[in-house]
Design a protein around this motif. Sequence first.
Motif, PDB file in Angstrom:
ATOM      1  N   ASN A 367     -13.155   6.915  -5.290  1.00 18.77           N
ATOM      2  CA  ASN A 367     -13.179   6.186  -4.012  1.00 18.77           C
ATOM      3  C   ASN A 367     -11.932   6.535  -3.217  1.00 18.77           C
ATOM      4  O   ASN A 367     -10.963   5.768  -3.169  1.00 18.77           O
ATOM      5  N   THR A 368     -11.952   7.693  -2.587  1.00 15.95           N
ATOM      6  CA  THR A 368     -10.767   8.145  -1.844  1.00 15.95           C
ATOM      7  C   THR A 368     -10.468   7.269  -0.637  1.00 15.95           C
ATOM      8  O   THR A 368      -9.316   7.167  -0.206  1.00 15.95           O
ATOM      9  N   THR A 369     -11.479   6.615  -0.117  1.00 11.86           N
ATOM     10  CA  THR A 369     -11.242   5.750   1.061  1.00 11.86           C
ATOM     11  C   THR A 369     -10.426   4.525   0.687  1.00 11.86           C
ATOM     12  O   THR A 369      -9.880   3.854   1.566  1.00 11.86           O
ATOM     13  N   GLY A 370     -10.341   4.257  -0.625  1.00 11.92           N
ATOM     14  CA  GLY A 370      -9.586   3.083  -1.057  1.00 11.92           C
ATOM     15  C   GLY A 370      -8.121   3.375  -1.290  1.00 11.92           C
ATOM     16  O   GLY A 370      -7.388   2.493  -1.753  1.00 11.92           O
ATOM     17  N   ILE A 371      -7.655   4.566  -0.970  1.00 10.55           N
ATOM     18  CA  ILE A 371      -6.234   4.888  -1.139  1.00 10.55           C
ATOM     19  C   ILE A 371      -5.385   3.965  -0.283  1.00 10.55           C
ATOM     20  O   ILE A 371      -5.614   3.831   0.929  1.00 10.55           O
ATOM     21  N   SER A 372      -4.401   3.336  -0.915  1.00 12.41           N
ATOM     22  CA  SER A 372      -3.512   2.423  -0.194  1.00 12.41           C
ATOM     23  C   SER A 372      -2.481   3.238   0.582  1.00 12.41           C
ATOM     24  O   SER A 372      -1.806   4.099   0.011  1.00 12.41           O
ATOM     25  N   THR A 373      -2.357   2.946   1.862  1.00 15.22           N
ATOM     26  CA  THR A 373      -1.468   3.739   2.711  1.00 15.22           C
ATOM     27  C   THR A 373      -0.237   2.986   3.185  1.00 15.22           C
ATOM     28  O   THR A 373       0.739   3.621   3.601  1.00 15.22           O
ATOM     29  N   GLY A 374      -0.275   1.649   3.132  1.00  8.14           N
ATOM     30  CA  GLY A 374       0.834   0.893   3.678  1.00  8.14           C
ATOM     31  C   GLY A 374       1.343  -0.183   2.753  1.00  8.14           C
ATOM     32  O   GLY A 374       0.724  -0.511   1.730  1.00  8.14           O
ATOM     33  N   THR A 377      -1.777  -4.605   4.149  1.00  8.48           N
ATOM     34  CA  THR A 377      -3.152  -4.157   4.389  1.00  8.48           C
ATOM     35  C   THR A 377      -3.457  -4.098   5.875  1.00  8.48           C
ATOM     36  O   THR A 377      -4.610  -3.870   6.258  1.00  8.48           O
ATOM     37  N   ALA A 378      -2.432  -4.278   6.679  1.00  4.97           N
ATOM     38  CA  ALA A 378      -2.641  -4.266   8.133  1.00  4.97           C
ATOM     39  C   ALA A 378      -3.117  -2.898   8.587  1.00  4.97           C
ATOM     40  O   ALA A 378      -2.699  -1.864   8.056  1.00  4.97           O
ATOM     41  N   SER A 379      -3.970  -2.895   9.566  1.00  6.81           N
ATOM     42  CA  SER A 379      -4.504  -1.648  10.107  1.00  6.81           C
ATOM     43  C   SER A 379      -3.376  -0.808  10.717  1.00  6.81           C
ATOM     44  O   SER A 379      -2.522  -1.332  11.435  1.00  6.81           O
ATOM     45  N   GLY A 380      -3.393   0.480  10.376  1.00  2.00           N
ATOM     46  CA  GLY A 380      -2.389   1.381  10.944  1.00  2.00           C
ATOM     47  C   GLY A 380      -1.086   1.424  10.188  1.00  2.00           C
ATOM     48  O   GLY A 380      -0.140   2.100  10.599  1.00  2.00           O
ATOM     49  N   ASP A 381      -0.995   0.713   9.030  1.00  2.00           N
ATOM     50  CA  ASP A 381       0.234   0.711   8.243  1.00  2.00           C
ATOM     51  C   ASP A 381       0.244   1.932   7.320  1.00  2.00           C
ATOM     52  O   ASP A 381      -0.533   2.022   6.368  1.00  2.00           O
ATOM     53  N   GLY A 382       1.115   2.870   7.619  1.00  2.00           N
ATOM     54  CA  GLY A 382       1.221   4.086   6.804  1.00  2.00           C
ATOM     55  C   GLY A 382       2.555   4.202   6.109  1.00  2.00           C
ATOM     56  O   GLY A 382       2.960   5.309   5.727  1.00  2.00           O
ATOM     57  N   THR A 383       3.250   3.051   5.941  1.00  2.00           N
ATOM     58  CA  THR A 383       4.606   3.096   5.375  1.00  2.00           C
ATOM     59  C   THR A 383       4.620   3.592   3.929  1.00  2.00           C
ATOM     60  O   THR A 383       5.554   4.281   3.502  1.00  2.00           O
ATOM     61  N   LYS A 384       3.594   3.220   3.146  1.00  2.00           N
ATOM     62  CA  LYS A 384       3.575   3.630   1.741  1.00  2.00           C
ATOM     63  C   LYS A 384       3.379   5.151   1.633  1.00  2.00           C
ATOM     64  O   LYS A 384       4.056   5.822   0.848  1.00  2.00           O
ATOM     65  N   ALA A 385       2.459   5.667   2.432  1.00  2.00           N
ATOM     66  CA  ALA A 385       2.236   7.112   2.422  1.00  2.00           C
ATOM     67  C   ALA A 385       3.496   7.843   2.866  1.00  2.00           C
ATOM     68  O   ALA A 385       3.853   8.890   2.308  1.00  2.00           O
ATOM     69  N   ALA A 386       4.188   7.285   3.857  1.00  5.51           N
ATOM     70  CA  ALA A 386       5.425   7.901   4.339  1.00  5.51           C
ATOM     71  C   ALA A 386       6.504   7.874   3.255  1.00  5.51           C
ATOM     72  O   ALA A 386       7.256   8.837   3.066  1.00  5.51           O
ATOM     73  N   ALA A 387       6.571   6.742   2.517  1.00  7.13           N
ATOM     74  CA  ALA A 387       7.574   6.618   1.452  1.00  7.13           C
ATOM     75  C   ALA A 387       7.298   7.616   0.325  1.00  7.13           C
ATOM     76  O   ALA A 387       8.226   8.207  -0.242  1.00  7.13           O
ATOM     77  N   ILE A 388       6.021   7.821   0.005  1.00  6.84           N
ATOM     78  CA  ILE A 388       5.672   8.795  -1.037  1.00  6.84           C
ATOM     79  C   ILE A 388       6.018  10.209  -0.570  1.00  6.84           C
ATOM     80  O   ILE A 388       6.512  11.033  -1.353  1.00  6.84           O
TER      81      ILE A 388
END
Length: 505
Positions: A367-374, A377-388
């Motif tokens: 389930n690639t769409t379930g990748i956590s990005t922030g 869970t707010a829409s548009g939160d990409g802080t986690k992806a940026a930190a990685i």
Amino acid sequence: MAGLFGTLNNATSGLGANQVALQTSSHNIANTSTDGYSRQRVNLETNSAYTVPGVGTLGTGVKSAGVERIVDDFVRGQIRNANSNYQYATEKSSVLGNLENIFNEPSDNGLLTQLSTLTSSWTELANNPESDTSKTLVAENASTFTDTLNSMASDINSLTSSTIQSVTKNVLDFNNKVQQLQNLNEQIYNMSSRGESPNDLLDTRDSVLKDLSGLANITSTTDNYGRAFVQLGGQDVLTSTNMSTLSVVTTSSSSGSTLAVGGDTSNVGTTGTQYSAGTVLLSSSADNSTTYQELSISSGTIGGLQAAIGETQDRLQDLNDFAAMIAKTTNMVYTNGSSSTSGFFTLGTDEDNYAANIAVSSDIINNTTGISTGKTTASGDGTKAAAIATLASIKLDFPVSDTELATYDSNSMSFTSSQTGSTFANEFNNTVTKNGISKQAADNTATAQQSVLTQLEEKDSSVSGVSLNEEMSNIIKYQQGFQANARLLSVVSEMLDTLINNTGA
């Protein structure tokens, strides 16, 4: 014996001596191109003279005092040492060259390129956290990266296994050579004890010793009969009364080690002592039991293979630490600091096989769409992806410790940087560089030892090699000597005929 019969005896001895010398020269010429052959020379000595009262001392001709083998034993000992060092460096370089091919760096499709691509995909996801395409790209690039790590680990394990097999094969060859040397010793002793000169057997003995030196750092001694005895790592392998064999550890576990007894993979043995795979043991039998003692082999083919196994395992451990560093730091960020062993990557429970077992979590693959990005869970939160994505530039100690992982701050989504640490890419570069430096050192050693070996062999050839010009000169000399003595026999025969048939009444 005075008179004509004394002269006849002198001429006969001269014929015999020149005949032996001619036969020896012909033997030299016949073996001009024989590998390991040492030229031979007949030692001629005058027979004991006798005294005739009123006349003085009269000679009694010549005798052959033996056929001497022309060889410099000191040079041959140096050749064995140089050969051992050359084979060590050559084998080590060969294995490390294969390891270099496995790392495949630098290249456009190597692991570092894939790591850079994965980092870029995390950055792209941070910029477009709602994009399913960006999430799929992260999962696919991560899977490609882990697959490459898995393949590398598998290839390194295969390389180690094949190198251990090579050690086993060479140990079997070593044991066969020692057996051959023992048989030669028996033949040499039998001939020497009868007063004969086993020159050709001694040449074969030296060839076997050279072959053994190419396999391991042997030391050899000889006795008065010409028999050669061998030690390895300070332990007796072949003596006048005993021959020991070498065995190889093929697999190892906490309960002990499995052996290829005598280097024969079909003859499996065990010992309760845990040794590293590839270790060579000296097998000794007494009282219906076999004991094993670890041997230290510092040169020769076997030594080079063992050294390569050690370095290969070190580089595999570096790869395991590299996989753990990537996975654990990524998981810490991905799980907001709750777990280092699960989350985005899985590592398995075997620390010695992290690189072989690292994988993207099946939940993410399914389930690639379930990748956590922030962080939220707010829409548009990409802080986690940026930190990685930022992890690629942070400096951490290698291998990363639990203490260092505990410095993760979930608020800033970062680790405490280490002043003595380095980035992911630098650590993998260090691993590749270590192997490259070691291989280059082995290459340089091999080149230097080959030059030394060539010079020593040329020196040995100048002493022991057959010179056709010299032998042809000797043939002419011995031919003329033979003819002169034959002419003397003819003269004495004529004189005796005159004495017997043409004198008297």
